[in-house]
Design an enzyme around this catalytic site. Sequence first.
Site, mmCIF file in Angstrom:
data_model
loop_
_atom_site.group_PDB
_atom_site.id
_atom_site.type_symbol
_atom_site.label_atom_id
_atom_site.label_comp_id
_atom_site.label_asym_id
_atom_site.label_seq_id
_atom_site.Cartn_x
_atom_site.Cartn_y
_atom_site.Cartn_z
ATOM 1 N N LYS A 116 0.829 -1.217 0.000
ATOM 2 C CA LYS A 116 0.000 0.000 0.000
ATOM 3 C C LYS A 116 0.858 1.259 0.000
ATOM 4 O O LYS A 116 0.539 2.238 -0.687
ATOM 5 C CB LYS A 116 -0.918 0.006 1.222
ATOM 6 C CG LYS A 116 -2.083 -0.971 1.117
ATOM 7 C CD LYS A 116 -3.107 -0.659 2.197
ATOM 8 C CE LYS A 116 -4.412 -1.374 1.985
ATOM 9 N NZ LYS A 116 -4.384 -2.792 2.375
ATOM 10 N N GLU A 200 -3.476 7.421 7.576
ATOM 11 C CA GLU A 200 -4.101 8.356 6.641
ATOM 12 C C GLU A 200 -5.391 8.900 7.236
ATOM 13 O O GLU A 200 -5.929 8.343 8.192
ATOM 14 C CB GLU A 200 -4.336 7.697 5.268
ATOM 15 C CG GLU A 200 -5.204 6.472 5.273
ATOM 16 C CD GLU A 200 -5.300 5.795 3.906
ATOM 17 O OE1 GLU A 200 -4.296 5.706 3.179
ATOM 18 O OE2 GLU A 200 -6.415 5.336 3.576
ATOM 19 N N HIS A 235 -15.253 -6.584 4.918
ATOM 20 C CA HIS A 235 -14.318 -6.219 3.854
ATOM 21 C C HIS A 235 -14.359 -7.162 2.658
ATOM 22 O O HIS A 235 -13.410 -7.254 1.885
ATOM 23 C CB HIS A 235 -12.888 -6.085 4.393
ATOM 24 C CG HIS A 235 -12.806 -5.069 5.496
ATOM 25 N ND1 HIS A 235 -12.934 -3.725 5.262
ATOM 26 C CD2 HIS A 235 -12.678 -5.203 6.839
ATOM 27 C CE1 HIS A 235 -12.864 -3.071 6.413
ATOM 28 N NE2 HIS A 235 -12.720 -3.948 7.382
ATOM 29 N N ARG A 293 -4.938 -7.847 -11.260
ATOM 30 C CA ARG A 293 -5.535 -9.103 -11.726
ATOM 31 C C ARG A 293 -6.902 -8.811 -12.330
ATOM 32 O O ARG A 293 -7.408 -7.694 -12.232
ATOM 33 C CB ARG A 293 -5.725 -10.036 -10.535
ATOM 34 C CG ARG A 293 -6.613 -9.375 -9.471
ATOM 35 C CD ARG A 293 -7.056 -10.310 -8.372
ATOM 36 N NE ARG A 293 -8.085 -9.677 -7.551
ATOM 37 C CZ ARG A 293 -7.844 -8.901 -6.508
ATOM 38 N NH1 ARG A 293 -6.600 -8.635 -6.134
ATOM 39 N NH2 ARG A 293 -8.855 -8.354 -5.828
HETATM 40 C C1 MV4 Z 1 -10.708 3.624 4.296
HETATM 41 C C2 MV4 Z 1 -11.959 4.048 4.789
HETATM 42 C C3 MV4 Z 1 -12.051 5.361 5.208
HETATM 43 N N1 MV4 Z 1 -10.981 6.190 5.132
HETATM 44 N N2 MV4 Z 1 -9.662 4.483 4.243
HETATM 45 C C4 MV4 Z 1 -9.982 -0.014 2.748
HETATM 46 C C5 MV4 Z 1 -9.979 -1.450 2.433
HETATM 47 C C6 MV4 Z 1 -11.394 -1.776 2.389
HETATM 48 N N3 MV4 Z 1 -11.611 -3.170 2.580
HETATM 49 C C7 MV4 Z 1 -11.968 -0.936 3.494
HETATM 50 N N4 MV4 Z 1 -11.231 0.247 3.424
HETATM 51 C C8 MV4 Z 1 -11.535 1.477 3.897
HETATM 52 N N5 MV4 Z 1 -10.518 2.372 3.848
HETATM 53 C C9 MV4 Z 1 -9.821 5.728 4.662
HETATM 54 N N6 MV4 Z 1 -8.774 6.549 4.630
HETATM 55 C C10 MV4 Z 1 -13.007 3.130 4.843
HETATM 56 C C11 MV4 Z 1 -12.800 1.835 4.411
HETATM 57 C C12 MV4 Z 1 -13.906 0.939 4.567
HETATM 58 C C13 MV4 Z 1 -14.684 0.530 3.480
HETATM 59 C C14 MV4 Z 1 -14.413 0.963 2.190
HETATM 60 C C15 MV4 Z 1 -15.195 0.549 1.129
HETATM 61 C C16 MV4 Z 1 -16.291 -0.293 1.345
HETATM 62 C C17 MV4 Z 1 -16.571 -0.746 2.611
HETATM 63 C C18 MV4 Z 1 -15.777 -0.349 3.697
HETATM 64 C C19 MV4 Z 1 -16.091 -0.793 4.985
HETATM 65 C C20 MV4 Z 1 -15.306 -0.398 6.028
HETATM 66 C C21 MV4 Z 1 -14.225 0.459 5.825
#
Ligand code: MV4
Length: 502
Positions: A116, A200, A235, A293
């Site tokens: 990342k 972040e 996730h 991918r």
């Molecule tokens: C985030 C976020 C809010 N702010 N990054 C990244 C990996 C993915 N599995 C979840 N991620 C997130 N990264 C920042 N800076 C919120 C999420 C997140 C999320 C993103 C998309 C779809 C569902 C999610 C559920 C929980 C958290």
Amino acid sequence: MFKKILIANRGEIACRVMRACREMKIGTIAVYSDADRDALHVRMADEAYHIGPSPSNESYLCWDKIIEVAKTAGAEAIHPGYGFLSENAEFVREVTKAGITFIGPPPEAMEGLGGKMSARKIAIEAKVPIVPGTTEPLRSFEEAKVISAEIGYPVMLKASAGGGGKGMRLVFDESELKSALEGAQSEALAGFGDDAVYVEKAVVAPRHIEIQVFSDTHGNHVYLGERECSIQRRHQKVIEEAPSPINSAELREAMGECAVKVAKAVNYVGAGTVEFLVSDLDRSFYFLEMNTRLQVEHPVTELVTGIDLVREQINVAWGSELSFKQEDITIAGHAIECRVYAEDPDNNFLPCPGKITRLRVPQGPGVRDDGGVYEGGEVTIFYDPMISKLAVHGRDRAEAVDRMRRALMEYEVGGIKTTLAFFREVMDDVEFIEGRLDTGFIPRFNERKPAATSDETTKDMAIIAAALAHSKPKAAAANAAASTHESKWASAGRFAQLGSRI
Ligand code: MV4
């Protein structure tokens, strides 16, 4: 063109790749483990080779065995599908050393985008917006404190090697920071053997929108629109659609151009996906990572663009130029995909392995099912329990939702529990219908819907079943049978609309 391709995967994606090969008159070689002796992908292939015991680290992850099979069977190329070895740069190098073409990007691009933090550096170089934060691992709690205060809470701690939410912590204020940092670091170390964690800014209630990109070996890079994948549990994506319900041509172009900048920066080749977080407040978007991918949810892009992404992957690997230019790509209508899992929605989505005693796959206008199982086959405990991807295409989102609702009614799986009932409920949900999707969708959805397994519900079910038994004996029996392998609520609720389900 290649004469024979080995598919280093199983399940629906192996079957999907073989379909493209067949259309291109390319021979198909399957590999399989003990548990997959009778699997659909083995039956579909021209040739199939046993590569080891059921656990994937003794079979589908054993690249020496797979390369050995490729050599003896005379495969000129290997398609990795997704998961397993698909993003393993070392595997790509071994395949290439053996004189076989890897259908995917060069190992250098994979490595650059694999971490990342390294991916964030590439995005900065390419002048693509990233979420404000660091690109170096946090060295101490003190440093984390200073940087977090600078960025402003809430912040997100993320493991550089992370995936699937492992090593990720949302931190609302400084008092939570120390334990969150320690938790993220130890989870990262245990999960990936690397405790590097960076920080972040947390985007509040973001949407997950990703851009499909495609590149060839002649320096052409294009984007094929977006997919909205905001509906996730633990996730894991659950429902994906194209275009995003936001459906803005300006946003698509702006994100598409950024995605292509990332692809160009690493001399990308083949199919890739650039993930962004999009804030619903001002539609600002931030690069998250790039997946090197073909993705699970590629069918929704295929449905709205009319392009066969697997065929294009094979063409590009052969050395041909992309069969389309950016200006040839149009987005027509709307597509939605549900990932049908052998899981029990009434029991915290616990995996439900077992024999599939009955399978009726929906058909008709605008319906596509990418399946990996057959009636009489087994879902085992060894691999991801996804049994199919049900995708629909309509002229607009409303028509696509109607089609998905209808297709879900037609779908029958017997012998195991599936997530079909859950999807039937989502298709009737107001927030879903209105396209109000963000990362909080599933938790809000669970709050809104009645407790499905309470005693009261069970009692109601018994009353409904009894009433139906009285009027339509055969149908009620079928419905009672259905309720043993699907959510009781969904079976009962649909009964009035459907009459008999057999
Ligand atoms: C985030 C976020 C809010 N702010 N990054 C990244 C990996 C993915 N599995 C979840 N991620 C997130 N990264 C920042 N800076 C919120 C999420 C997140 C999320 C993103 C998309 C779809 C569902 C999610 C559920 C929980 C958290």
